[in-house]
Scaffold this motif. Sequence first.
Motif, short mmCIF file in Angstrom:
data_model
loop_
_atom_site.label_atom_id
_atom_site.label_comp_id
_atom_site.label_asym_id
_atom_site.label_seq_id
_atom_site.Cartn_x
_atom_site.Cartn_y
_atom_site.Cartn_z
N GLN A 90 -4.71 -1.99 7.03
CA GLN A 90 -6.09 -2.00 7.11
C GLN A 90 -6.60 -2.85 8.53
N LEU A 91 -5.70 -3.79 8.67
CA LEU A 91 -5.78 -4.78 9.92
C LEU A 91 -5.31 -4.24 11.05
N GLY A 92 -4.38 -2.96 10.95
CA GLY A 92 -3.77 -2.69 12.26
C GLY A 92 -2.70 -3.44 12.65
N TRP A 93 -2.05 -4.04 11.56
CA TRP A 93 -0.43 -4.84 11.77
C TRP A 93 -0.81 -5.61 13.02
N PRO A 94 -1.67 -6.82 12.76
CA PRO A 94 -1.73 -7.66 13.73
C PRO A 94 -0.23 -8.45 14.09
N VAL A 95 -0.22 -9.34 15.07
CA VAL A 95 0.77 -10.21 15.34
C VAL A 95 1.47 -10.93 14.36
N GLY A 126 10.48 -2.89 -5.00
CA GLY A 126 9.07 -1.99 -5.30
C GLY A 126 7.87 -2.39 -4.44
N ALA A 127 7.65 -3.67 -3.93
CA ALA A 127 6.55 -4.13 -3.10
C ALA A 127 6.88 -3.60 -1.80
N ILE A 128 7.98 -3.67 -1.54
CA ILE A 128 8.32 -3.05 -0.05
C ILE A 128 8.32 -1.52 0.01
N GLY A 129 8.71 -0.92 -1.10
CA GLY A 129 8.52 0.75 -1.04
C GLY A 129 6.73 0.94 -0.95
N VAL A 130 5.92 0.26 -1.76
CA VAL A 130 4.61 0.58 -1.53
C VAL A 130 4.08 0.13 -0.05
N ALA A 131 4.68 -0.92 0.39
CA ALA A 131 4.10 -1.23 1.84
C ALA A 131 4.45 -0.34 2.88
N VAL A 132 5.88 0.26 2.91
CA VAL A 132 6.48 1.07 3.64
C VAL A 132 6.03 2.32 3.42
N LEU A 133 6.30 2.99 2.41
CA LEU A 133 5.97 4.30 2.22
C LEU A 133 4.50 4.67 2.07
N GLY A 134 3.77 3.67 1.46
CA GLY A 134 2.28 3.56 1.43
C GLY A 134 1.61 3.92 3.08
N THR A 135 2.37 3.05 3.92
CA THR A 135 1.73 3.15 5.35
C THR A 135 2.21 4.46 5.93
#
Length: 288
Positions: free
Chosen positions: A3-8, A193-202
């Motif tokens: 949502q934030l555009g993956w800031p640095v 599970g958290a990594i999966g939600v973050a990566v595949l959600g993106t």
Amino acid sequence: GRQLGWPVWTYVSMAASLVVFGVFWRHLARRERAGSDPLVTPSVFTHRGYSGGLLVLTLFFAGMTGSVLAVTLFLQIGQHFSAIHAGLTLVPVPLGVAIAAPLSAGKLGPRYGGRAVIQAGGAVTLVGYGLLILAIDGAASVGSWDLVPSLLAVGIGMGLLITSLFDTILAAVTDAETGSASGVLNALQQLAGAIGVAVLGTVFFTAVADGGFGSGLERTLWWQIGLTAAMLAATTVLPKWARDPEHVAAAGDGPMAAEADAPVAAESDAPVAAGATTGRVAGEGAVS
């Protein structure tokens, strides 16, 4: 992040986590050398079968959690299913798990070995995800019955795999290391599970922005197929046979404790003792 555009700062935080983990690792090793009880026994990671099992577990739970999220979002937002309708549509998954899990634990695991059952489960899930792609490909509208065969196949594959996964990975460590090894598996399951939600959600939402919800789910499922294929490749380093939970329990306070420094079926091709179960021993049967 999305949502934030993956800031640095998000990437800096992820990189810093590796540094923190390195410091934590040195702390554990120092405590072990000093004769204290570390939170995690560092020696568990020296076993090839266990380290490979961590990779298998991470890839499986990351892919499973992320793909289930994508399917749910596709049904509720893309197909305008209600929450109850979407939940009922996913019933074939737990039904498949319920069918396959007893077979894996009671018959297939003791007969063919945990590694073979895990590989079979992974192959069946691949078929299920492939059928799911075919079911939604190019379809403007998808009904619940259209997804039954694919979701049932995914559930059967999960049931075969999950039931044997934990005990097979734990077969690579010694009795004295089982408590730490089991705790790491549980923690890594949640992290995966958290990594999966973050990566595949993106992946899902990026594809949705480009081509709609059907495109988003298809791209996510292709990622999941790739993760499952990588998981299957990593299973080759797993022990052939799952650990006997009764043996683990006995090692804690019986005469077998004297043999705690000897690996149990780590790379053995011999089956576990008769009557051994292949269910998950994440909490019970572990040596603290």
